[in-house]
Write an enzyme that holds these catalytic residues in place. Structure first.
Site, PDB file in Angstrom:
ATOM      1  N   LYS A  66       7.957  79.571 -13.569  1.00 53.80           N
ATOM      2  CA  LYS A  66       8.385  78.756 -14.703  1.00 53.80           C
ATOM      3  C   LYS A  66       9.899  78.553 -14.741  1.00 53.80           C
ATOM      4  O   LYS A  66      10.383  77.507 -15.196  1.00 53.80           O
ATOM      5  CB  LYS A  66       7.878  79.358 -16.012  1.00 53.80           C
ATOM      6  CG  LYS A  66       6.359  79.274 -16.162  1.00 53.80           C
ATOM      7  CD  LYS A  66       5.880  79.715 -17.522  1.00 53.80           C
ATOM      8  CE  LYS A  66       4.374  79.570 -17.642  1.00 53.80           C
ATOM      9  NZ  LYS A  66       3.884  79.900 -18.998  1.00 53.80           N
ATOM     10  N   GLY A 129      10.573  87.243 -25.669  1.00 52.28           N
ATOM     11  CA  GLY A 129      10.644  86.671 -24.330  1.00 52.28           C
ATOM     12  C   GLY A 129      10.377  85.182 -24.325  1.00 52.28           C
ATOM     13  O   GLY A 129      10.493  84.494 -25.348  1.00 52.28           O
ATOM     14  N   ALA A 131       7.633  83.399 -24.132  1.00 50.82           N
ATOM     15  CA  ALA A 131       6.565  82.878 -24.985  1.00 50.82           C
ATOM     16  C   ALA A 131       7.076  82.631 -26.403  1.00 50.82           C
ATOM     17  O   ALA A 131       6.763  81.615 -27.030  1.00 50.82           O
ATOM     18  CB  ALA A 131       5.384  83.841 -25.008  1.00 50.82           C
TER      19      ALA A 131
END
Length: 273
Positions: A66, A129, A131
């Site tokens: 990502k 984090g 997310a």
């Protein structure tokens, strides 16, 4: 000619994305093929280059790429910039458009699928984090009374709170600071459940009629959900709906039509018992 899409990761065998997008294509009548692409850990750019050269139209991106996708993109959405990570790309000639739909998918699952409006509620997110970064603005767009981000490293939580301050009432704190606080919805965005561990939060955070949401999916009753259940919580959910909804966002971005997610969610749901 059938359009080509893929999900790229390492490992990738576990990905449900081909199943989800193939189902979406069938119900929407879209002519596309969606595959898994295993790339070497140090070979993301080369693998994407080859996929594009072969005519690929778009990709989903999963771990550990990502951040690589963030660097590879030529145009980043605001959501991707805030998250610092990318989970969907669209290829248009030399342009690589990039998005992060994780947070949007999470909030849609909570509000629309689970029928749990967040407006005026006290919301707790465990972990600071990627997310949580991706979900920050989608959460605040729902106008909760307060969004609290708790993290072992307090500085990361307060950094996110500062980023979100212009968009709503958000606070970063330590786990210890949660003592005595009560919330209407608690989200576990840490990686603790992947290690069968429980974030160090007191049972008192789970208020009456609270929603306890585990972002990991397919793990059954994780330690977090077990703790919530032991505290009397009856509204338990894992991230399968988030998975389906972020996929639907990417599909709509690519194809211009948004598929219904209910059948896919039913197919992938693991009972929380």
């Amino acid at each position: 000619m059938t359009d080509q899409y893929a999900v790229i990761g390492n490992p990738i065998v576990q990905s449900k994305s081909p199943l989800i997008h193939t189902a979406f294509a069938q119900v929407t009548g879209q002519d596309l093929e969606y595959t898994k692409l295993l790339a070497p850990v140090d070979g993301f750019a080369a693998a994407v280059d080859a996929f594009r050269k072969a005519g690929g139209k778009g990709m989903n991106v999963t771990a550990p790429f990502k951040l690589d996708a963030f660097a590879y993109a030529t145009e980043l959405s605001e959501g991707a910039k805030l998250a610092g990570a990318v989970n969907a790309m669209k290829f248009e000639g030399d342009r690589v458009l990039a998005q992060n739909f994780d947070g949007v998918g999470l909030v849609r699952d909570v509000v629309h699928n689970l029928g749990c409006p967040l407006a005026g509620k006290r919301v707790l997110v465990l972990g600071a984090g990627g997310a949580t970064r991706g979900a920050l603005l989608p959460f605040l767009a729902e106008k909760p009374a307060e969004l609290v981000i708790a993290n072992r490293t307090v500085g990361k939580a307060t950094e996110l709170a500062a980023i979100g301050a212009a968009h709503g009432n958000v606070l970063g704190c330590s786990y210890e600071a949660l003592a005595g606080q009560v919330f209407d919805a608690v989200f576990n965005a840490t990686s603790a459940s992947l290690r069968a561990e429980m974030p160090p939060v007191p049972a008192s955070v789970f208020g009456p009629n609270c929603l306890a949401y585990e972002l990991a999916y397919g793990k059954g009753l994780t330690p977090f959900l077990q703790a919530a259940k032991a505290a009397g919580v009856t509204r338990l959910a894992d991230g399968v709906g988030m998975l389906a909804e972020q996929a639907a966002e990417a599909f709509a971005w690519w194809r211009g039509v948004r598929p219904d997610t209910r059948a896919v969610i039913e197919q992938l749901t693991v009972p929380l018992v």
